[in-house]
Motif scaffolding. Structure first.
Motif, PDB file in Angstrom:
ATOM      1  N   GLU A  36       0.683  -1.325   0.165  1.00  0.00           N
ATOM      2  CA  GLU A  36      -0.030  -0.117   0.071  1.00  0.00           C
ATOM      3  C   GLU A  36       0.944   1.090  -0.256  1.00  0.00           C
ATOM      4  OE1 GLU A  36      -3.663   1.923   2.446  1.00  0.00           O
ATOM      5  OE2 GLU A  36      -2.357   0.591   3.546  1.00  0.00           O
ATOM      6  N   GLY A  37       2.031   1.334   0.756  1.00  0.00           N
ATOM      7  CA  GLY A  37       2.847   2.166   0.727  1.00  0.00           C
ATOM      8  C   GLY A  37       3.501   2.643  -0.614  1.00  0.00           C
ATOM      9  N   LEU A  38       3.683   1.479  -1.281  1.00  0.00           N
ATOM     10  CA  LEU A  38       4.470   1.711  -2.414  1.00  0.00           C
ATOM     11  C   LEU A  38       3.659   2.357  -3.737  1.00  0.00           C
ATOM     12  CD1 LEU A  38       6.339  -1.623  -2.619  1.00  0.00           C
ATOM     13  CD2 LEU A  38       7.302   0.356  -2.303  1.00  0.00           C
ATOM     14  N   CYS A  39       2.340   2.312  -3.407  1.00  0.00           N
ATOM     15  CA  CYS A  39       1.138   2.882  -4.402  1.00  0.00           C
ATOM     16  C   CYS A  39       1.873   4.433  -4.691  1.00  0.00           C
ATOM     17  CB  CYS A  39       0.076   3.010  -3.869  1.00  0.00           C
ATOM     18  SG  CYS A  39      -0.920   1.480  -4.254  1.00  0.00           S
ATOM     19  N   LYS A  40       2.259   5.265  -3.774  1.00  0.00           N
ATOM     20  CA  LYS A  40       2.603   6.474  -3.927  1.00  0.00           C
ATOM     21  C   LYS A  40       3.771   6.518  -4.871  1.00  0.00           C
ATOM     22  CE  LYS A  40       2.995  10.757  -1.224  1.00  0.00           C
ATOM     23  NZ  LYS A  40       3.052  11.679  -0.116  1.00  0.00           N
ATOM     24  N   PHE A  41       4.951   5.836  -4.386  1.00  0.00           N
ATOM     25  CA  PHE A  41       6.163   5.724  -4.966  1.00  0.00           C
ATOM     26  C   PHE A  41       6.117   5.539  -6.554  1.00  0.00           C
ATOM     27  CE2 PHE A  41       9.908   3.529  -6.298  1.00  0.00           C
ATOM     28  CZ  PHE A  41      10.950   4.601  -6.089  1.00  0.00           C
ATOM     29  N   TYR A  42       5.176   4.628  -6.544  1.00  0.00           N
ATOM     30  CA  TYR A  42       5.090   4.119  -8.076  1.00  0.00           C
ATOM     31  C   TYR A  42       3.875   4.996  -9.085  1.00  0.00           C
ATOM     32  CZ  TYR A  42       8.128   0.438  -7.439  1.00  0.00           C
ATOM     33  OH  TYR A  42       9.400  -0.415  -7.428  1.00  0.00           O
ATOM     34  N   VAL A  71       0.607   4.764  -8.505  1.00  0.00           N
ATOM     35  CA  VAL A  71      -0.465   4.168  -9.153  1.00  0.00           C
ATOM     36  C   VAL A  71      -1.526   3.958  -7.963  1.00  0.00           C
ATOM     37  CG1 VAL A  71       0.952   2.455 -10.748  1.00  0.00           C
ATOM     38  CG2 VAL A  71       0.662   1.999  -8.081  1.00  0.00           C
ATOM     39  N   GLN A  72      -2.730   3.511  -8.314  1.00  0.00           N
ATOM     40  CA  GLN A  72      -4.026   3.469  -7.437  1.00  0.00           C
ATOM     41  C   GLN A  72      -3.890   2.177  -6.650  1.00  0.00           C
ATOM     42  OE1 GLN A  72      -6.307   5.919  -6.861  1.00  0.00           O
ATOM     43  NE2 GLN A  72      -4.720   7.241  -7.943  1.00  0.00           N
ATOM     44  N   VAL A  73      -3.709   1.122  -7.194  1.00  0.00           N
ATOM     45  CA  VAL A  73      -3.807  -0.398  -6.508  1.00  0.00           C
ATOM     46  C   VAL A  73      -2.631  -1.096  -6.856  1.00  0.00           C
ATOM     47  CG1 VAL A  73      -5.133  -2.440  -6.053  1.00  0.00           C
ATOM     48  CG2 VAL A  73      -6.188  -0.025  -6.691  1.00  0.00           C
ATOM     49  N   ILE A  74      -1.964  -1.657  -5.903  1.00  0.00           N
ATOM     50  CA  ILE A  74      -0.787  -2.779  -6.071  1.00  0.00           C
ATOM     51  C   ILE A  74      -1.282  -4.188  -5.517  1.00  0.00           C
ATOM     52  CG2 ILE A  74       1.435  -3.231  -5.442  1.00  0.00           C
ATOM     53  CD1 ILE A  74       2.472  -0.518  -5.714  1.00  0.00           C
ATOM     54  N   CYS A  75      -1.098  -5.123  -6.187  1.00  0.00           N
ATOM     55  CA  CYS A  75      -1.057  -6.341  -5.818  1.00  0.00           C
ATOM     56  C   CYS A  75       0.163  -6.903  -5.668  1.00  0.00           C
ATOM     57  CB  CYS A  75      -2.330  -7.297  -6.313  1.00  0.00           C
ATOM     58  SG  CYS A  75      -1.879  -7.938  -7.828  1.00  0.00           S
ATOM     59  N   THR A  76       0.372  -8.004  -4.646  1.00  0.00           N
ATOM     60  CA  THR A  76       1.753  -8.675  -4.876  1.00  0.00           C
ATOM     61  C   THR A  76       1.682  -9.753  -5.503  1.00  0.00           C
ATOM     62  OG1 THR A  76       1.154  -9.861  -2.693  1.00  0.00           O
ATOM     63  CG2 THR A  76       2.313  -7.688  -2.494  1.00  0.00           C
ATOM     64  N   GLY A  77       2.844 -10.479  -5.657  1.00  0.00           N
ATOM     65  CA  GLY A  77       3.074 -11.643  -6.486  1.00  0.00           C
ATOM     66  C   GLY A  77       2.021 -12.743  -6.179  1.00  0.00           C
ATOM     67  N   PRO A  78       2.293 -13.246  -4.896  1.00  0.00           N
ATOM     68  CA  PRO A  78       1.336 -14.220  -4.151  1.00  0.00           C
ATOM     69  C   PRO A  78      -0.071 -14.263  -4.723  1.00  0.00           C
ATOM     70  CG  PRO A  78       3.126 -13.614  -2.518  1.00  0.00           C
ATOM     71  CD  PRO A  78       2.928 -12.500  -3.843  1.00  0.00           C
ATOM     72  N   THR A  79      -0.603 -12.802  -4.641  1.00  0.00           N
ATOM     73  CA  THR A  79      -1.976 -12.525  -4.821  1.00  0.00           C
ATOM     74  C   THR A  79      -2.232 -12.689  -6.230  1.00  0.00           C
ATOM     75  OG1 THR A  79      -2.251 -10.978  -2.890  1.00  0.00           O
ATOM     76  CG2 THR A  79      -3.821 -10.709  -4.533  1.00  0.00           C
ATOM     77  N   PHE A  80      -1.304 -12.110  -7.012  1.00  0.00           N
ATOM     78  CA  PHE A  80      -1.519 -12.181  -8.614  1.00  0.00           C
ATOM     79  C   PHE A  80      -1.642 -13.620  -9.083  1.00  0.00           C
ATOM     80  CE2 PHE A  80       0.222 -12.388 -12.711  1.00  0.00           C
ATOM     81  CZ  PHE A  80      -0.489 -11.545 -13.537  1.00  0.00           C
ATOM     82  N   ASP A  81      -0.852 -14.502  -8.416  1.00  0.00           N
ATOM     83  CA  ASP A  81      -0.493 -15.815  -8.826  1.00  0.00           C
ATOM     84  C   ASP A  81      -1.925 -16.685  -8.475  1.00  0.00           C
ATOM     85  OD1 ASP A  81       2.112 -15.047  -9.749  1.00  0.00           O
ATOM     86  OD2 ASP A  81       2.963 -16.182  -8.114  1.00  0.00           O
ATOM     87  N   LEU A  82      -2.558 -16.187  -7.365  1.00  0.00           N
ATOM     88  CA  LEU A  82      -3.825 -16.788  -7.159  1.00  0.00           C
ATOM     89  C   LEU A  82      -5.138 -16.247  -7.836  1.00  0.00           C
ATOM     90  CD1 LEU A  82      -3.295 -17.352  -3.391  1.00  0.00           C
ATOM     91  CD2 LEU A  82      -3.120 -19.189  -5.125  1.00  0.00           C
ATOM     92  N   LEU A  83      -4.966 -15.283  -8.458  1.00  0.00           N
ATOM     93  CA  LEU A  83      -6.057 -14.547  -9.112  1.00  0.00           C
ATOM     94  C   LEU A  83      -6.375 -15.452 -10.449  1.00  0.00           C
ATOM     95  CD1 LEU A  83      -7.519 -11.879  -8.829  1.00  0.00           C
ATOM     96  CD2 LEU A  83      -5.973 -10.680 -10.437  1.00  0.00           C
ATOM     97  N   PRO A  84      -7.729 -15.941 -10.524  1.00  0.00           N
ATOM     98  CA  PRO A  84      -8.349 -16.681 -11.698  1.00  0.00           C
ATOM     99  C   PRO A  84      -8.267 -15.577 -13.006  1.00  0.00           C
ATOM    100  CG  PRO A  84      -9.538 -17.096  -9.828  1.00  0.00           C
ATOM    101  CD  PRO A  84      -8.587 -16.031  -9.335  1.00  0.00           C
ATOM    102  N   ALA A  85      -7.846 -16.072 -14.008  1.00  0.00           N
ATOM    103  CA  ALA A  85      -8.048 -15.290 -15.125  1.00  0.00           C
ATOM    104  C   ALA A  85      -9.321 -14.999 -15.633  1.00  0.00           C
ATOM    105  CB  ALA A  85      -7.327 -16.333 -16.386  1.00  0.00           C
ATOM    106  N   SER A  86     -10.602 -15.827 -15.051  1.00  0.00           N
ATOM    107  CA  SER A  86     -11.867 -15.352 -15.273  1.00  0.00           C
ATOM    108  C   SER A  86     -12.425 -14.132 -14.449  1.00  0.00           C
ATOM    109  CB  SER A  86     -12.582 -16.751 -14.844  1.00  0.00           C
ATOM    110  OG  SER A  86     -12.504 -16.770 -13.347  1.00  0.00           O
ATOM    111  N   THR A  87     -11.402 -13.842 -13.645  1.00  0.00           N
ATOM    112  CA  THR A  87     -11.875 -12.618 -12.745  1.00  0.00           C
ATOM    113  C   THR A  87     -11.957 -11.543 -13.787  1.00  0.00           C
ATOM    114  OG1 THR A  87      -9.734 -12.137 -12.088  1.00  0.00           O
ATOM    115  CG2 THR A  87     -11.369 -13.347 -10.571  1.00  0.00           C
TER     116      THR A  87
END
Length: 80
Positions: free
Chosen positions: A24-30, A32-48
Motif C-alpha cells: 500500500e505504501g508503494l502506491c505513492k512511490f510508483y 499508481v492507485q492499486v498494487i497487488c503482490t506476486g502471491p496474490t496475482f498468482d492466485l487470481l483466476p483469469a476468469s476474474t
C-alpha cells in the motif's frame, strides 16, 4: 482476537498483513492507485477479468525474499 477477557481487539497480524501494508505504501512511490503482490496475482483466476501490469521486483522491510508487485489497472473489456 487479541487481549484479555475484559478488553478484546480483533485484528490481523503476520507476514501477509505486513506485506500488504508495505505494498500500500508503494502506491505513492510508483504513482499508481492499486498494487497487488506476486502471491496474490498468482492466485487470481483469469476468469476474474482483472488487467494487471508488472511493476517491479521489490524487497520490503521485514522480509528476506523479494516479491513481484503488479499494478491493478482495471477490468479487461469484453471483445466486441
Amino acid at each position: 482476537n487479541i487481549g484479555s477477557r475484559e478488553r478484546l481487539k480483533f485484528g490481523c497480524m503476520g507476514d501477509p498483513m505486513n506485506l500488504a501494508s508495505r505494498a500500500e505504501g508503494l502506491c505513492k512511490f510508483y504513482g499508481v492507485q492499486v498494487i497487488c503482490t506476486g502471491p496474490t496475482f498468482d492466485l487470481l483466476p483469469a476468469s476474474t477479468g482483472f488487467f494487471c501490469r508488472k511493476l517491479d521486483l521489490v524487497q520490503v522491510k521485514g522480509r528476506h525474499d523479494p516479491t513481484l508487485i503488479y499494478e491493478v489497472i482495471g477490468l479487461k473489456e469484453a471483445p466486441v
